[in-house]
Design a protein around this motif. Sequence first.
Motif, mmCIF file in Angstrom:
data_model
loop_
_atom_site.group_PDB
_atom_site.id
_atom_site.type_symbol
_atom_site.label_atom_id
_atom_site.label_comp_id
_atom_site.label_asym_id
_atom_site.label_seq_id
_atom_site.Cartn_x
_atom_site.Cartn_y
_atom_site.Cartn_z
ATOM 1 N N GLU A 1 12.560 -4.876 1.965
ATOM 2 C CA GLU A 1 11.285 -4.166 2.096
ATOM 3 C C GLU A 1 11.412 -2.740 1.583
ATOM 4 N N ALA A 2 12.525 -2.091 1.843
ATOM 5 C CA ALA A 2 12.719 -0.715 1.368
ATOM 6 C C ALA A 2 12.726 -0.657 -0.158
ATOM 7 N N LEU A 3 13.312 -1.639 -0.820
ATOM 8 C CA LEU A 3 13.295 -1.674 -2.289
ATOM 9 C C LEU A 3 11.865 -1.808 -2.807
ATOM 10 N N ILE A 4 11.096 -2.670 -2.167
ATOM 11 C CA ILE A 4 9.699 -2.871 -2.575
ATOM 12 C C ILE A 4 8.887 -1.614 -2.303
ATOM 13 N N ARG A 5 9.043 -1.053 -1.123
ATOM 14 C CA ARG A 5 8.314 0.171 -0.771
ATOM 15 C C ARG A 5 8.674 1.299 -1.744
ATOM 16 N N GLY A 6 9.934 1.409 -2.095
ATOM 17 C CA GLY A 6 10.371 2.471 -2.998
ATOM 18 C C GLY A 6 9.715 2.401 -4.356
ATOM 19 N N ASP B 1 1.257 -1.902 6.212
ATOM 20 C CA ASP B 1 0.886 -0.782 5.340
ATOM 21 C C ASP B 1 1.270 -0.999 3.884
ATOM 22 N N LEU B 2 2.113 -1.994 3.602
ATOM 23 C CA LEU B 2 2.473 -2.260 2.205
ATOM 24 C C LEU B 2 1.297 -2.793 1.402
ATOM 25 N N ARG B 3 0.332 -3.422 2.058
ATOM 26 C CA ARG B 3 -0.850 -3.920 1.329
ATOM 27 C C ARG B 3 -1.565 -2.773 0.630
ATOM 28 N N GLU B 4 -1.847 -1.721 1.372
ATOM 29 C CA GLU B 4 -2.565 -0.583 0.797
ATOM 30 C C GLU B 4 -1.720 0.114 -0.267
ATOM 31 N N LEU B 5 -0.428 0.258 -0.005
ATOM 32 C CA LEU B 5 0.455 0.897 -0.973
ATOM 33 C C LEU B 5 0.519 0.084 -2.268
ATOM 34 N N ALA B 6 0.613 -1.241 -2.153
ATOM 35 C CA ALA B 6 0.645 -2.100 -3.340
ATOM 36 C C ALA B 6 -0.657 -1.994 -4.123
ATOM 37 N N ASP B 7 -1.784 -1.954 -3.419
ATOM 38 C CA ASP B 7 -3.079 -1.814 -4.079
ATOM 39 C C ASP B 7 -3.166 -0.486 -4.822
ATOM 40 N N LYS B 8 -2.696 0.587 -4.187
ATOM 41 C CA LYS B 8 -2.711 1.906 -4.844
ATOM 42 C C LYS B 8 -1.814 1.908 -6.083
ATOM 43 N N ALA B 9 -0.677 1.248 -6.002
ATOM 44 C CA ALA B 9 0.221 1.182 -7.166
ATOM 45 C C ALA B 9 -0.451 0.441 -8.319
ATOM 46 N N LEU B 10 -1.114 -0.673 -8.006
ATOM 47 C CA LEU B 10 -1.809 -1.409 -9.068
ATOM 48 C C LEU B 10 -2.958 -0.590 -9.641
ATOM 49 N N ARG C 1 -5.237 -7.292 -6.668
ATOM 50 C CA ARG C 1 -5.925 -6.229 -5.919
ATOM 51 C C ARG C 1 -6.956 -6.813 -4.965
ATOM 52 N N ALA C 2 -7.637 -7.871 -5.365
ATOM 53 C CA ALA C 2 -8.616 -8.506 -4.481
ATOM 54 C C ALA C 2 -7.933 -9.094 -3.247
ATOM 55 N N VAL C 3 -6.759 -9.648 -3.423
ATOM 56 C CA VAL C 3 -6.011 -10.207 -2.291
ATOM 57 C C VAL C 3 -5.471 -9.094 -1.405
ATOM 58 N N LEU C 4 -5.034 -8.011 -2.006
ATOM 59 C CA LEU C 4 -4.439 -6.899 -1.259
ATOM 60 C C LEU C 4 -5.472 -6.047 -0.523
ATOM 61 N N ALA C 5 -6.721 -6.066 -0.999
ATOM 62 C CA ALA C 5 -7.751 -5.230 -0.381
ATOM 63 C C ALA C 5 -7.837 -5.541 1.108
ATOM 64 N N PRO C 6 -7.913 -4.508 1.918
ATOM 65 C CA PRO C 6 -7.999 -4.761 3.357
ATOM 66 C C PRO C 6 -9.252 -5.563 3.686
#
Length: 143
Positions: free
Chosen positions: A30-35, A86-95, A126-131
Motif C-alpha cells: 500500500e505504501a508503494l501505491i500511495r507513494g 482514502d486511496l480512492r480519492e488520491l487515485a482519482d486525483k492522480a488520474l 475515474r468513474a469507479v474511483l469517484a466517491p
Amino acid sequence: MGTWGTGPFDNDAAADFADALDDAEPEEREALIRGVLTRTVNATGWLIEEQEAVAAAALVAAQCPGGDLVDTADGPEEPMPVFSDDLRELADKALARIMSDETGSASNWVDPEDGKQWQADLNRLRAVLAPPESSIPLFHVEP
C-alpha cells in the motif's frame, strides 16, 4: 519495448511497478501505491511516474464496487492488501492530474484510436474511483 497496449499494465514502466509490488513485503505494498499516487498528484512539470500511477489507480479501482479485476498476466501476481479508503480519492486525483497533462501520454499515441481508448479507460477508472453519492438525507424537514 515501451508500450504495447492501452491497459494499465501494458507498458514497461507499469510492468516494472508490478514486479516491484510483487517483490515487496505484503505490508509495504500500500505504501508503494500511495507513494506513486502522491508524487503524481504533487508533481510539477513533466510527470515522471505517470504510467505507474495509472497502474496503481487500476489496483485501487479493482477493490471498488464496479471495478475490474487486474489481469495477473500483466499486473502483479501477488495479492494486494485491502487498501485504505482514502486511496480512492488520491487515485482519482492522480488520474485527473495525468489527464490534464497536455504533454503526457494523451498526446503521445501514434494511433489516435489508441489515444482515445486510453482516455476512455482512464475515464472508466475515474468513474469507479469517484466517491459514491450519499443517499442518506442530511436532515428531514416536517411539512
